[in-house]
Scaffold this active site. Structure first.
Site, PDB file in Angstrom:
ATOM      1  N   TYR A  52      87.493  31.235  51.944  1.00 28.85           N
ATOM      2  CA  TYR A  52      88.096  30.335  50.968  1.00 28.85           C
ATOM      3  C   TYR A  52      87.642  28.903  51.228  1.00 28.85           C
ATOM      4  O   TYR A  52      87.360  28.526  52.357  1.00 28.85           O
ATOM      5  CB  TYR A  52      89.630  30.376  51.047  1.00 28.85           C
ATOM      6  CG  TYR A  52      90.266  31.562  50.371  1.00 28.85           C
ATOM      7  CD1 TYR A  52      89.973  32.872  50.761  1.00 28.85           C
ATOM      8  CD2 TYR A  52      91.169  31.385  49.340  1.00 28.85           C
ATOM      9  CE1 TYR A  52      90.569  33.957  50.147  1.00 28.85           C
ATOM     10  CE2 TYR A  52      91.774  32.467  48.719  1.00 28.85           C
ATOM     11  CZ  TYR A  52      91.467  33.748  49.124  1.00 28.85           C
ATOM     12  OH  TYR A  52      92.058  34.811  48.505  1.00 28.85           O
TER      13      TYR A  52
ATOM     14  N   GLU B 297     100.909  30.369  41.409  1.00 26.48           N
ATOM     15  CA  GLU B 297      99.854  30.256  40.409  1.00 26.48           C
ATOM     16  C   GLU B 297     100.325  30.782  39.050  1.00 26.48           C
ATOM     17  O   GLU B 297     101.272  31.563  38.990  1.00 26.48           O
ATOM     18  CB  GLU B 297      98.636  31.071  40.860  1.00 26.48           C
ATOM     19  CG  GLU B 297      98.065  30.603  42.171  1.00 26.48           C
ATOM     20  CD  GLU B 297      96.945  31.493  42.685  1.00 26.48           C
ATOM     21  OE1 GLU B 297      96.688  32.567  42.096  1.00 26.48           O
ATOM     22  OE2 GLU B 297      96.334  31.097  43.685  1.00 26.48           O
TER      23      GLU B 297
END
Length: 178
Positions: free
Chosen positions: A26, A71
């Site tokens: 990431y 999210e």
């Protein structure tokens, strides 16, 4: 970047690349005290990237930071950064639909918010896939706060190596010409 993190201001504006023990890579940027940007380079949603994700960003104690957000997909994320030791612990709570149809999320999310909301309502959310992992921070850069050039394009194969090896940003943390 050779820096000792002590305060929240030390952390804000920092650009990180890290690899979880499961191999997922990431890239993450503490854009300011309430927003993060990120790109996913490895794992089940590799290729996904997001700008301006609202997040809760707090210093737990000197040099240790907690970040959490939800999210539009319904995925919850909680990260604990220990940058002075190049360590991180993250837990991602993927809704069942993301586990079953990860390809829906592999995009520049900002341009597909309606699709994320629609998918979250259309497909099953539970049980969530909980992914708790430790990670090693392999890169830290001082990008400064609110730098729109940090997470500025879709991830590509070799991007994180380009960043780590100085082939992506100039000395002022602006994108080098392709």
């Amino acid at each position: 970047m050779d820096k000792q993190f002590k305060t929240l201001d030390d952390f804000l504006g920092t650009h990180f690349i890290y690899t979880y023990d499961n191999g997922w890579e990431y890239e993450w940027y503490a854009k300011n005290d309430h927003t993060v940007d990120y790109r996913i380079h490895g794992g089940m949603v590799a290729g996904r990237w997001v700008k301006d994700q609202p997040a809760h960003i707090h210093q737990l104690t000197e040099g240790i930071y907690k970040i959490a957000w939800t999210e539009p997909t319904g995925t919850d994320v909680a990260l604990d950064f220990v940058p002075n030791e190049h360590k991180l612990n993250g837990t991602i709570f993927f809704p069942k639909w993301v586990q079953e149809y990860p390809e829906i999320t592999v995009c520049f999310q900002n341009e597909h918010i309606d699709l994320m909301h629609e998918s979250r309502e259309k497909y099953e959310t539970y049980p969530k896939l909980v992914v708790p992992e430790f990670a090693t921070i392999t890169y830290m850069g001082d990008a400064g706060q609110d730098n729109e050039e940090v997470i500025n394009e879709a991830p590509y194969a070799g991007m994180t190596d380009d960043i780590r090896n100085g082939r992506f940003f100039d000395e002022n943390y602006h994108r080098l010409a392709k």
